[in-house]
Design an enzyme around this catalytic site. Structure first.
Site, PDB file in Angstrom:
ATOM      1  N   SER A 183      42.603  13.256  17.261  1.00 42.92           N
ATOM      2  CA  SER A 183      43.505  13.279  18.018  1.00 42.92           C
ATOM      3  C   SER A 183      44.026  12.413  19.605  1.00 42.92           C
ATOM      4  CB  SER A 183      44.280  14.977  18.315  1.00 42.92           C
ATOM      5  OG  SER A 183      43.364  15.320  19.889  1.00 42.92           O
ATOM      6  N   LYS A 188      45.009  16.470  25.728  1.00 41.50           N
ATOM      7  CA  LYS A 188      46.014  16.187  25.495  1.00 41.50           C
ATOM      8  C   LYS A 188      46.682  14.664  26.976  1.00 41.50           C
ATOM      9  CE  LYS A 188      46.068  17.674  21.852  1.00 41.50           C
ATOM     10  NZ  LYS A 188      45.378  17.418  20.417  1.00 41.50           N
TER      11      LYS A 188
END
Length: 149
Positions: free
Chosen positions: A34, A80
């Site tokens: 990711s 993130k």
């Protein structure tokens, strides 16, 4: 008597390590695609700064990398990039791949909008919405690459 002193020293070291890793910072291995290309899907380690989150829990900056407990599975820690801060209006999916690109969200107070750098392979705020600042665990301080991928 000697065994008691050694046991006491071991307990002291264990307590010091626990306090350091839980409240100051730690080193963590990363897995998953990711955050490609910023962080490799394997072989990278990140240095996490936890003390700044504890001392200044609302001083986040757009663009910084954070780790937090996953809203979908609290046993997992995810990494993130912050895209939106409280009060910002963000496009739900600027890539248009997971949702209509004309959808917008106003980030509520005490929340952040986060995404992975590799949007097609990231489960992030586009999936679970704004993330509570209470779930944030650390800011990423540095990346160490051990394996050339």
């Amino acid at each position: 008597m000697r065994a008691g002193k050694v046991s006491f020293a071991v307990v002291n070291v264990a307590c010091a390590l626990h306090l350091t890793f839980d409240y100051v910072g730690t080193i963590s291995a990363t897995i998953g695609p990711s955050m490609l290309p910023t962080i490799a899907d394997h072989g990278d380690f990140v240095l996490e700064d936890r003390i700044s989150v504890l001392l200044n829990p609302t001083t986040f900056v757009r663009g910084e990398l954070i780790t937090f407990k996953s809203p979908q599975d609290p046993t997992k820690i995810v990494c993130k990039r912050i895209i939106g801060l409280p009060g910002d209006t963000v496009c739900v999916d600027p890539s248009g791949r997971q949702a209509p690109s004309d959808g917008y969200v106003l980030i509520p107070r005490g929340h952040l909008w986060v995404t992975g750098d590799n949007l097609p392979y990231s489960r992030d705020s586009r999936t679970y919405g704004p993330v509570s600042m209470g779930l944030v665990r650390s800011r990423l301080f540095a990346r160490v690459r051990l394996i050339d991928s």
